[in-house]
Structures are given as C-alpha cells and as structure tokens.
Design a protein around this motif. Sequence first.
Motif, PDB file in Angstrom:
ATOM      1  N   ASP A 217       3.811  -2.445   9.008  1.00  0.00           N
ATOM      2  CA  ASP A 217       2.456  -2.872   9.350  1.00  0.00           C
ATOM      3  C   ASP A 217       1.832  -3.748   8.266  1.00  0.00           C
ATOM      4  N   ASN A 218       2.312  -3.594   7.025  1.00  0.00           N
ATOM      5  CA  ASN A 218       1.722  -4.377   5.945  1.00  0.00           C
ATOM      6  C   ASN A 218       2.691  -4.437   4.769  1.00  0.00           C
TER       7      ASN A 218
ATOM      8  N   ARG B  70       8.329  -7.221  14.758  1.00  0.00           N
ATOM      9  CA  ARG B  70       7.634  -6.048  15.308  1.00  0.00           C
ATOM     10  C   ARG B  70       8.589  -5.131  16.058  1.00  0.00           C
TER      11      ARG B  70
END
Length: 264
Positions: free
Chosen positions: A191-192, A230
């Motif tokens: 996510d980061n 993703r």
Amino acid sequence: MHYRIYTLTEKHPISISTGENGDLDGDFDGMDWRDIKMLGNGLVDTLTSMGLMAADECYLKTSLCRDSLGTLLYPAVKISTTRDIPDHLREKINAVCFKYAQGLISKTSHATGKDLLDDSRQQVQLTTEEENKLTQSVQKTLLSLPVRLKHPVMIEDHDNESIVIIEGKLSARPSKLVGQTVRREVQGIIDNLGFSDFAVRILDLDGVAINGHYSHHSELDEFWKSMRSREVSTFEVLDVIDDVGKRTITIRSLPREAKEQILR
C-alpha cells in the motif's frame, strides 16, 4: 594448504622509507588495529555461526599491504581457511559478507554508491535461521565498534575484487542483542513505500495494515512492481522484540519459487 577468503584493508596508508640496513621506517605508531580486527572477527563469527565455515578451519591474521609503488603500507586483516572452497559456496559467503557490511552501515549511507557487489549476488536468499545468525553477529560487532569508523575499510575477495566498502557513520548500536524472531508469511498488496526511511506497508487479505521496514534499497524494484500491479503477493514478516521491549518488523518479498510452492 591455506585459502584466502577475504582481505579487510583500512584505507589509511602509512608512508614508509628505507632506513639503515634495509629497515622500513614509518609512522607505525599511527596504526590503530582495533576497528579493523573487530570487523574481521565479526565476519568470521558470521561465517562460522551460520555453518558456512567450521571454526577450526577459519582463522584471522594481521598484515601490512604495500601499494603498487611500494612506498605506502595499509593495515589489513586477512581471513583464510585450511580447506578449499567450491565456487557455489564462495558465491554465498560473498553475499553474506555484503549483507554483513550492509547491516553495519547506517541506512542513510546505503545509497552512496559504495556497494560494489553485483546484483545477482545481492539476490542470494538466506533461510530465516541464517538471517537470525547474521543479525546477531552484526549486532555483536556494532557493540564492539565506535559510532563512526575513523577510516574506510574495503573488503576484497580471494581474487582481490572489491565486495563492499564500510565507511563513516555506522548503524545504531543495540542496547542489547535481539531476542527471538517470529516469522510468518502474509498474502496481501503493498500500500505504501518509503525510500529514505526504508518503510513499507502491506494490506493483508482482510485489509489489515502491517507497517514495517525493508532491509536494502536493492529490494525496491520487486516491491515497486508489486505495488504498481496491485496484485496479491506473498511476503515474509520477521517480528523481533529485543530484551528492552523494542519491536522491529522487517518485511521481505519471497522469491518466486517460494510463492509458487505456497500456491500449490
């Protein structure tokens, strides 16, 4: 028969001249052997504790290495063994040596361009037990060294090829050695990512965030591909709580063969 594994050379030369009766004259009192010997001892401890070399087959000796003109001497430590080392084992111990040095260097120094080991060797995978042994050796070495090395130290392999340079400020010295490591595998998406702080956050299949750090900038490429696609990936999460209660979470991307094995 003796086989050299590594030479650790302190890049701080002593000028020498030829004195009476062929003696070598120089400022030998200016040599400080402690730091370079501590680095060498730590590397020997790493190799032996990981089972890559037997303790009774691996030894360390100090040396003075000349420059090409013979007018300078460099303090050095040579690590040798009494048995021949096959090529596949040399590749692994060179990768371990690189990881050992990276563990000593502060994270802000990782991107200085001093890492001379090629990418293929950086990707050599270690077992969780080997990673734990490596971390313990690194932390024991840090406890024996000052906050900053006085002079750069170059590590060369048996062919005199540079593996890595250790210089400047070292990693934070641990208050105590780390305790037991809990390892788990997590499936999720990234996510980061952070560059300067080595941060990474993953979301597992239930949407729970796991915040941690990766070890080296060499891992960024794989993490970035995963975040951009993703797609669900499999990660190894190493959770360590030291003896004073400090918690460290390290996140690694599992190699392709490990992921395929999990999916079967």
